[in-house]
Design a protein around this motif. Structure first.
Motif, short mmCIF file in Angstrom:
data_model
loop_
_atom_site.label_atom_id
_atom_site.label_comp_id
_atom_site.label_asym_id
_atom_site.label_seq_id
_atom_site.Cartn_x
_atom_site.Cartn_y
_atom_site.Cartn_z
N ALA A 187 -24.12 -3.45 -7.94
CA ALA A 187 -25.31 -3.87 -7.21
C ALA A 187 -26.56 -3.13 -7.64
O ALA A 187 -27.67 -3.66 -7.54
N GLU A 188 -26.40 -1.90 -8.10
CA GLU A 188 -27.60 -1.08 -8.35
C GLU A 188 -27.59 -0.46 -9.74
O GLU A 188 -26.54 -0.13 -10.29
N GLY A 214 -23.55 -0.05 -10.31
CA GLY A 214 -22.55 0.30 -9.32
C GLY A 214 -23.14 1.05 -8.14
O GLY A 214 -24.34 1.31 -8.09
N SER A 215 -22.29 1.42 -7.22
CA SER A 215 -22.75 2.02 -5.96
C SER A 215 -22.82 3.53 -6.01
O SER A 215 -23.36 4.15 -5.10
N LEU A 216 -22.28 4.16 -7.06
CA LEU A 216 -22.23 5.61 -7.10
C LEU A 216 -23.46 6.22 -7.76
O LEU A 216 -23.97 5.72 -8.75
N SER A 217 -23.90 7.32 -7.18
CA SER A 217 -25.05 8.07 -7.68
C SER A 217 -24.69 9.54 -7.70
O SER A 217 -23.88 10.01 -6.90
N ILE A 218 -25.33 10.29 -8.61
CA ILE A 218 -25.08 11.72 -8.71
C ILE A 218 -26.39 12.49 -8.73
O ILE A 218 -27.40 12.01 -9.25
N ASP A 219 -26.39 13.65 -8.15
CA ASP A 219 -27.52 14.59 -8.21
C ASP A 219 -26.92 15.99 -8.25
O ASP A 219 -25.71 16.16 -8.05
N VAL A 243 -22.20 10.46 -4.59
CA VAL A 243 -22.31 9.76 -3.32
C VAL A 243 -22.24 8.25 -3.53
O VAL A 243 -22.78 7.71 -4.51
N ASN A 244 -21.57 7.58 -2.59
CA ASN A 244 -21.57 6.12 -2.55
C ASN A 244 -22.82 5.68 -1.81
O ASN A 244 -22.98 5.98 -0.62
N ARG A 245 -23.72 4.98 -2.48
CA ARG A 245 -24.97 4.57 -1.87
C ARG A 245 -24.78 3.46 -0.85
O ARG A 245 -25.68 3.19 -0.05
N GLN A 246 -23.63 2.81 -0.87
CA GLN A 246 -23.35 1.72 0.08
C GLN A 246 -22.44 2.23 1.18
O GLN A 246 -21.30 2.65 0.92
N ALA A 247 -22.92 2.20 2.39
CA ALA A 247 -22.10 2.62 3.52
C ALA A 247 -20.96 1.66 3.71
O ALA A 247 -21.12 0.43 3.65
N GLU A 248 -19.76 2.20 3.93
CA GLU A 248 -18.60 1.34 4.13
C GLU A 248 -18.47 0.91 5.57
O GLU A 248 -18.87 1.60 6.48
#
Length: 365
Positions: free
Chosen positions: A102-103, A247-252, A360-365
């Protein structure tokens, strides 16, 4: 388009791969897409911590059943020994799939293996150069062009044993140290500076052998290096953000300036959408896929002006104290202790501190 998947799976023992096999059987993990497994295994994390090799062997044999020996050998198996304090043994499985998430940009993953490191190069500039080259290769594999988009580089590096030192000396080569435990420190140090070279954090022309494991003013804010007896080469995993991935995963990432400096970590969580004035709630914890950190006892024996005894304890290595201490500090913020904390942070963050990566998963489950 590649999509990254990250799975955190509990382990009941160093050879307990049942959770990964269950995820494979249910279709949650496709073994063909697995590029790396980071493991926190119980053990002392020192030269004779064979639990790391035991865990790596269990994983290797499992993946060979699904993939065959040739493909299984490409998976980076980074085992970090020592789950002192409340740290919970677990696996973090990194998978690359194909799809349309999605992103964008999204979490991007890349890996590389080096040739075997000659023993006389350990802890010296040739090791740093070898790691730097591997980081660049892993960045290409991840389709990350900008070093600033890299948030964490995990390196598994070798150490010296008496036999490896003897082999080098038989060839007329001199090693940096004959102290096997110190060789772990030097290997992590040179590997970390290799990451710093690759990411432009350190000027190669100003770096010397004498600074490796000695000059704590030079460091990488994104390197995590773990030394082990179970390999002779380096395994490198790069994690960052790339518009070539979705995808929904992001890293910082954040850099702790000392062992209790959790505020930069809280700020990184906020940037990732997990805003909290205190400990994360259950919903936020559910979106936090992985926490990867380095820990180190400060070399001056002080923590915010007060004396600590981690370096004076003759019974327990300071790396074991530091892992437990930093895991506790982070667990108080996150709300659980299934955290990958690797000890020995030479040139990995400022002296006494260390880098922390958050996925982190940017999309809340």
């Amino acid at each position: 388009m590649p999509v990254a998947k990250v799975h955190r799976i509990s382990a009941a023992s160093p050879d307990d791969v049942s959770g990964i096999e269950t995820a494979i059987a249910s279709g949650r993990i496709d073994p063909k897409g697995v590029i790396a497994v980071l493991g926190k295994t119980e053990g002392n994390g020192l030269v004779n911590d064979y639990a790391r090799g035991y865990a790596a062997l269990a994983l290797k044999l499992m993946f060979e059943r699904y993939l065959g020996a040739e493909l299984a050998a490409k998976i980076c198996l980074v085992m970090s020994g020592g789950t002192e304090g409340g740290m919970s043994p677990h696996w973090t499985v990194f998978e690359r799939a194909e799809g349309e998430g999605a992103e964008r940009p999204a979490l991007a993953l890349g890996r590389a293996h080096t040739a075997a490191l000659p023993a006389e190069h350990l802890g010296r500039l040739p090791q740093a150069d070898m790691v730097a080259e591997a980081v660049h290769a892993a960045m290409r594999d991840a389709r990350i062009d900008d070093p600033a988009a890299v948030h964490f580089v995990q390196v598994k590096c070798p150490l010296l044993t008496v036999a490896r030192t003897a082999e080098a000396e038989a060839r007329g080569a001199a090693v940096a140290t004959k102290d096997t435990l110190k060789s772990m420190n030097l290997s992590r140090a040179a590997s970390a500076l290799g990451v710093a070279l690759a990411l432009g954090e350190v000027d190669r022309g100003k770096l010397s052998d004498a600074q490796i494991g000695n000059d704590w003013s030079i460091w990488s804010g994104r390197a995590s290096c773990s030394a082990g007896i179970e390999l002779l080469d380096h395994e490198v995993v790069v994690m960052g953000m790339s518009p070539a991935w979705s995808g929904s995963l992001s890293i910082d990432h954040a850099v702790m300036t000392d062992a209790i400096d959790i505020e930069p970590v809280r700020a990184a969580l906020s940037r990732l959408g997990l805003n909290s004035g205190g400990q994360l709630n259950s919903s936020q914890r559910g979106r936090l896929t992985a926490v990867l950190a380095k820990a180190e006892a400060s070399h001056d024996g002080r923590l915010r002006g007060n004396r600590h005894t981690m370096l004076d304890d003759s019974d327990i290595s300071s790396t074991r104290h530091a892992r437990a201490f930093v895991c506790g500090a982070l667990a108080g913020l996150i709300g659980h202790a299934e955290i990958y904390v690797s000890g020995g942070a030479e040139h990995q963050g400022p002296d006494g501190g260390g880098p922390v990566a958050l996925i982190v998963n940017r999309q809340a489950e």
